[in-house]
Design a protein around this motif. Structure first.
Motif, PDB file in Angstrom:
ATOM      1  N   LEU A   1     100.938  42.681  43.150  1.00  0.00           N
ATOM      2  CA  LEU A   1     102.011  41.692  43.160  1.00  0.00           C
ATOM      3  C   LEU A   1     101.441  40.276  43.285  1.00  0.00           C
ATOM      4  N   PHE A   2     100.347  40.145  44.041  1.00  0.00           N
ATOM      5  CA  PHE A   2      99.716  38.846  44.236  1.00  0.00           C
ATOM      6  C   PHE A   2      98.619  38.565  43.203  1.00  0.00           C
ATOM      7  N   LEU A   3      98.080  39.598  42.582  1.00  0.00           N
ATOM      8  CA  LEU A   3      97.001  39.422  41.613  1.00  0.00           C
ATOM      9  C   LEU A   3      97.492  39.155  40.190  1.00  0.00           C
ATOM     10  N   ILE A   4      98.727  39.495  39.880  1.00  0.00           N
ATOM     11  CA  ILE A   4      99.234  39.342  38.514  1.00  0.00           C
ATOM     12  C   ILE A   4      99.139  37.899  38.016  1.00  0.00           C
ATOM     13  N   PRO A   5      99.519  36.879  38.797  1.00  0.00           N
ATOM     14  CA  PRO A   5      99.396  35.516  38.261  1.00  0.00           C
ATOM     15  C   PRO A   5      97.964  35.153  37.860  1.00  0.00           C
ATOM     16  N   ARG A   6      96.990  35.549  38.668  1.00  0.00           N
ATOM     17  CA  ARG A   6      95.598  35.253  38.331  1.00  0.00           C
ATOM     18  C   ARG A   6      95.155  36.027  37.087  1.00  0.00           C
ATOM     19  N   MET A   7      95.596  37.280  36.960  1.00  0.00           N
ATOM     20  CA  MET A   7      95.230  38.070  35.779  1.00  0.00           C
ATOM     21  C   MET A   7      95.844  37.479  34.516  1.00  0.00           C
ATOM     22  N   VAL A   8      97.086  37.000  34.598  1.00  0.00           N
ATOM     23  CA  VAL A   8      97.735  36.398  33.427  1.00  0.00           C
ATOM     24  C   VAL A   8      97.022  35.110  33.043  1.00  0.00           C
ATOM     25  N   ARG A   9      96.699  34.267  34.044  1.00  0.00           N
ATOM     26  CA  ARG A   9      95.988  33.015  33.738  1.00  0.00           C
ATOM     27  C   ARG A   9      94.626  33.289  33.127  1.00  0.00           C
TER      28      ARG A   9
ATOM     29  N   HIS B   1     101.194  47.309  33.675  1.00  0.00           N
ATOM     30  CA  HIS B   1     100.957  45.871  33.621  1.00  0.00           C
ATOM     31  C   HIS B   1      99.493  45.570  33.332  1.00  0.00           C
ATOM     32  N   ARG B   2      98.594  46.397  33.837  1.00  0.00           N
ATOM     33  CA  ARG B   2      97.172  46.187  33.565  1.00  0.00           C
ATOM     34  C   ARG B   2      96.818  46.530  32.115  1.00  0.00           C
ATOM     35  N   PHE B   3      97.448  47.563  31.563  1.00  0.00           N
ATOM     36  CA  PHE B   3      97.252  47.845  30.139  1.00  0.00           C
ATOM     37  C   PHE B   3      97.737  46.668  29.306  1.00  0.00           C
ATOM     38  N   TYR B   4      98.884  46.113  29.658  1.00  0.00           N
ATOM     39  CA  TYR B   4      99.455  44.977  28.930  1.00  0.00           C
ATOM     40  C   TYR B   4      98.525  43.768  28.969  1.00  0.00           C
ATOM     41  N   LEU B   5      97.897  43.526  30.115  1.00  0.00           N
ATOM     42  CA  LEU B   5      97.033  42.364  30.271  1.00  0.00           C
ATOM     43  C   LEU B   5      95.605  42.604  29.790  1.00  0.00           C
ATOM     44  N   GLY B   6      95.297  43.820  29.357  1.00  0.00           N
ATOM     45  CA  GLY B   6      93.976  44.099  28.800  1.00  0.00           C
ATOM     46  C   GLY B   6      92.950  44.610  29.789  1.00  0.00           C
ATOM     47  N   TYR B   7      93.341  44.915  30.993  1.00  0.00           N
ATOM     48  CA  TYR B   7      92.435  45.469  31.999  1.00  0.00           C
ATOM     49  C   TYR B   7      92.493  46.993  31.908  1.00  0.00           C
ATOM     50  N   THR B   8      91.938  47.543  30.844  1.00  0.00           N
ATOM     51  CA  THR B   8      92.136  48.956  30.558  1.00  0.00           C
ATOM     52  C   THR B   8      91.396  49.876  31.535  1.00  0.00           C
ATOM     53  N   ARG B   9      90.207  49.509  31.961  1.00  0.00           N
ATOM     54  CA  ARG B   9      89.449  50.392  32.866  1.00  0.00           C
ATOM     55  C   ARG B   9      90.193  50.566  34.193  1.00  0.00           C
TER      56      ARG B   9
ATOM     57  N   SER C   1     100.694  33.740  19.618  1.00  0.00           N
ATOM     58  CA  SER C   1      99.381  33.180  19.889  1.00  0.00           C
ATOM     59  C   SER C   1      98.529  34.070  20.776  1.00  0.00           C
ATOM     60  N   GLY C   2      99.023  35.204  21.178  1.00  0.00           N
ATOM     61  CA  GLY C   2      98.260  36.100  22.035  1.00  0.00           C
ATOM     62  C   GLY C   2      98.429  35.796  23.508  1.00  0.00           C
ATOM     63  N   GLN C   3      99.285  34.844  23.854  1.00  0.00           N
ATOM     64  CA  GLN C   3      99.523  34.516  25.247  1.00  0.00           C
ATOM     65  C   GLN C   3     100.341  35.630  25.898  1.00  0.00           C
ATOM     66  N   LYS C   4      99.953  35.982  27.099  1.00  0.00           N
ATOM     67  CA  LYS C   4     100.660  37.030  27.837  1.00  0.00           C
ATOM     68  C   LYS C   4     101.663  36.401  28.794  1.00  0.00           C
ATOM     69  N   SER C   5     102.790  37.052  28.954  1.00  0.00           N
ATOM     70  CA  SER C   5     103.874  36.546  29.781  1.00  0.00           C
ATOM     71  C   SER C   5     103.788  37.119  31.190  1.00  0.00           C
TER      72      SER C   5
END
Length: 120
Positions: free
Chosen positions: A103-111, A55-63, A32-36
């Motif tokens: 480490l603290f920003l990953i949960p917000r980026m995934v959501r 991890h940022r490439f994986y989540l789509g934050y390419t810049r 479904s395109g959901q990121k883990s």
């Protein structure tokens, strides 16, 4: 509201509302395109991923991933090219702060990537 006729049917779609899903579209290889969050943390913690922004490439934050990869590569590889450690000492603190902050920003980026940024 502007209405645009659909080429193959009598339905119209407005510009301010998303179009209905295409029934002929194939599902993606990732479901479904959901990121883990687990995969994002593993990419961040394993193999220098946090330094290189995997991890940022994986989540789509390419810049920001490109900037983080350039900062990490410069921090780690520049002392091998030029013998001076002064430049590395200048770049290492921002790279480490960004690594720890992620480490603290990953949960917000995934959501945000999964579309449920307002829920906890």
């Amino acid at each position: 509201m502007v209405r645009i006729p659909n080429a193959g049917s009598r339905n119209t779609y407005s510009l301010d509302a998303p179009a209905p899903p295409d029934s002929t579209a194939r599902p993606s290889a990732w479901g479904s395109g959901q990121k883990s969050m687990l995969i994002a943390y593993l990419l961040h913690l394993m193999g220098g991923g946090g330094i290189f922004g995997f991890h940022r490439f994986y989540l789509g934050y390419t810049r920001s991933a490109q900037i983080q990869a350039a900062l990490g590569a410069t921090t780690l590889l520049l002392p091998l090219i030029i013998r001076s450690n002064d430049f590395q000492l200048f770049l290492l603190p921002p790279a480490m702060v960004w690594y720890i902050a992620d480490l603290f920003l990953i949960p917000r980026m995934v959501r945000a990537r999964n579309g449920d940024a307002g829920t906890r």
